[in-house]
Design an enzyme around this catalytic site. Structure first.
Site, short mmCIF file in Angstrom:
data_model
loop_
_atom_site.label_atom_id
_atom_site.label_comp_id
_atom_site.label_asym_id
_atom_site.label_seq_id
_atom_site.Cartn_x
_atom_site.Cartn_y
_atom_site.Cartn_z
N GLU A 1 18.74 -3.40 -0.46
CA GLU A 1 17.31 -3.25 -0.17
C GLU A 1 17.01 -1.86 0.38
O GLU A 1 17.88 -1.22 0.98
CB GLU A 1 16.90 -4.37 0.81
CG GLU A 1 15.46 -4.38 1.28
CD GLU A 1 14.41 -4.53 0.19
OE1 GLU A 1 14.46 -3.77 -0.79
OE2 GLU A 1 13.51 -5.36 0.35
N ASP A 2 15.79 -1.41 0.16
CA ASP A 2 15.40 -0.08 0.66
C ASP A 2 15.20 -0.08 2.17
O ASP A 2 15.71 0.78 2.88
CB ASP A 2 14.13 0.41 -0.05
CG ASP A 2 13.00 -0.61 -0.07
OD1 ASP A 2 13.14 -1.71 0.53
OD2 ASP A 2 11.95 -0.33 -0.68
N ASP B 1 11.87 -4.35 7.34
CA ASP B 1 10.70 -4.11 8.21
C ASP B 1 10.51 -5.37 9.06
O ASP B 1 11.20 -5.56 10.06
CB ASP B 1 9.52 -3.79 7.29
CG ASP B 1 8.27 -3.37 8.03
OD1 ASP B 1 8.37 -2.92 9.17
OD2 ASP B 1 7.17 -3.48 7.45
N PHE C 1 5.51 4.61 8.78
CA PHE C 1 5.44 4.33 7.35
C PHE C 1 6.08 5.48 6.59
O PHE C 1 5.66 6.62 6.69
CB PHE C 1 4.01 4.10 6.88
CG PHE C 1 3.97 3.44 5.54
CD1 PHE C 1 4.16 2.07 5.43
CD2 PHE C 1 3.83 4.19 4.39
CE1 PHE C 1 4.18 1.45 4.18
CE2 PHE C 1 3.86 3.58 3.14
CZ PHE C 1 4.02 2.22 3.04
N ARG D 1 7.56 7.62 -4.97
CA ARG D 1 8.89 6.99 -5.09
C ARG D 1 9.96 7.99 -5.48
O ARG D 1 11.12 7.86 -5.08
CB ARG D 1 8.87 5.87 -6.14
CG ARG D 1 8.13 4.61 -5.73
CD ARG D 1 8.53 3.45 -6.64
NE ARG D 1 7.59 2.34 -6.58
CZ ARG D 1 7.62 1.36 -5.68
NH1 ARG D 1 8.53 1.36 -4.75
NH2 ARG D 1 6.73 0.38 -5.72
P1 IMP Z 1 9.65 -6.86 5.14
O1 IMP Z 1 8.44 -6.67 6.04
O2 IMP Z 1 10.92 -6.66 5.90
O3 IMP Z 1 9.58 -8.17 4.42
O4 IMP Z 1 9.57 -5.70 4.07
C1 IMP Z 1 8.82 -5.86 2.89
C2 IMP Z 1 8.78 -4.66 2.02
O5 IMP Z 1 7.74 -3.81 2.51
C3 IMP Z 1 9.99 -3.75 1.97
O6 IMP Z 1 10.98 -4.19 1.10
C4 IMP Z 1 9.35 -2.48 1.43
O7 IMP Z 1 9.24 -2.54 0.03
C5 IMP Z 1 7.98 -2.52 2.07
N1 IMP Z 1 7.93 -1.60 3.24
C6 IMP Z 1 8.14 -1.87 4.54
N2 IMP Z 1 8.03 -0.76 5.29
C7 IMP Z 1 7.75 0.25 4.42
C8 IMP Z 1 7.54 1.67 4.58
O8 IMP Z 1 7.60 2.26 5.68
N3 IMP Z 1 7.29 2.37 3.44
C9 IMP Z 1 7.23 1.80 2.21
N4 IMP Z 1 7.42 0.48 2.00
C10 IMP Z 1 7.68 -0.28 3.11
MG MG Z 2 11.47 -3.40 -0.94
#
Ligand code: IMP
Ligand code: MG
Length: 180
Positions: free
Chosen positions: A93-94, A97, A146, A159
């Site tokens: 995963e990237d 969050d 962000f 991207r």
């Molecule tokens: P989660 O909140 O951990 O479920 O993350 C959900 C998704 O939100 C991640 O996989 C990213 O694709 C996107 N995301 C969260 N933080 C960022 C950010 O700082 N930049 C870009 N995408 C983000």
């Molecule tokens: Mg993602």
């Protein structure tokens, strides 16, 4: 835009993580590497090119933000094609969050009978976590900012930046992030 993690630092860290994975999975018959579209793609390609163990690749796509979606509700848009029963799976995963996306996918992979499931995430926004997620291979811990680039987008832009950047313009207040 402010560069947070340079191309050089990304390359170096990705090589270190690949070496750890190669060592930990030495002797593994085949590691199923599952990326979460679209953000993990750049990281996944660079990482996998450095592995010497046998791998297969597959992808999930999720949607976590949307008009009629409550926080924590994660929808699977695209499921993996491979059977993972009895297999070693590495989820790639990237960024972690809130943790909702990973929690959902990790639970699903385990439910389907994978032999082992580990998580490799490039970025960890620890301060934003809502549900606990164990990250087995982690690139960098970052502040709850962000960020864009190296796969991460804002409104499907940025991207392809070869580094990680902080989006500082008013733009980031204008709309919620697009789905993964
Ligand atoms: P989660 O909140 O951990 O479920 O993350 C959900 C998704 O939100 C991640 O996989 C990213 O694709 C996107 N995301 C969260 N933080 C960022 C950010 O700082 N930049 C870009 N995408 C983000
Ligand atoms: Mg993602």
């Amino acid at each position: 835009m402010r560069v947070l993690i340079s191309q050089q630092d990304l390359d170096r860290r990705v090589a270190e993580i690949a070496a750890d994975i190669d060592r930990d999975y030495a002797g593994c018959e085949r590691l199923i590497c599952v990326g979460v579209l679209k953000g993990s793609v750049f990281f996944m390609v660079d990482l996998l090119k450095r592995l010497t163990i046998p791998v297969s690749i597959d992808f999930f796509q999720t949607a976590s933000y949307g008009a009629n979606v409550s926080p924590g509700e994660v929808r699977i848009r695209k499921d993996i094609d491979l059977s993972i029963r009895g297999k070693d799976v590495l989820l790639i995963e990237d960024i972690v969050d809130t943790g909702y996306t990973l929690r959902t996918i990790l639970d699903l992979l385990r439910f389907r009978g994978a032999r082992s499931v580990k998580l490799c995430a490039l970025l960890d926004k620890q301060a934003a976590r809502q549900v606990p997620v164990q990250i087995d291979y982690k690139g960098f811990e970052i502040e709850p900012l962000f960020v864009v680039g190296y796969g991460l987008d804002f409104d499907e832009k940025y991207r392809n930046l070869p580094y990680i950047s902080v989006l500082e313009s008013d733009e980031s207040d204008a709309a919620p992030p697009s789905p993964s």
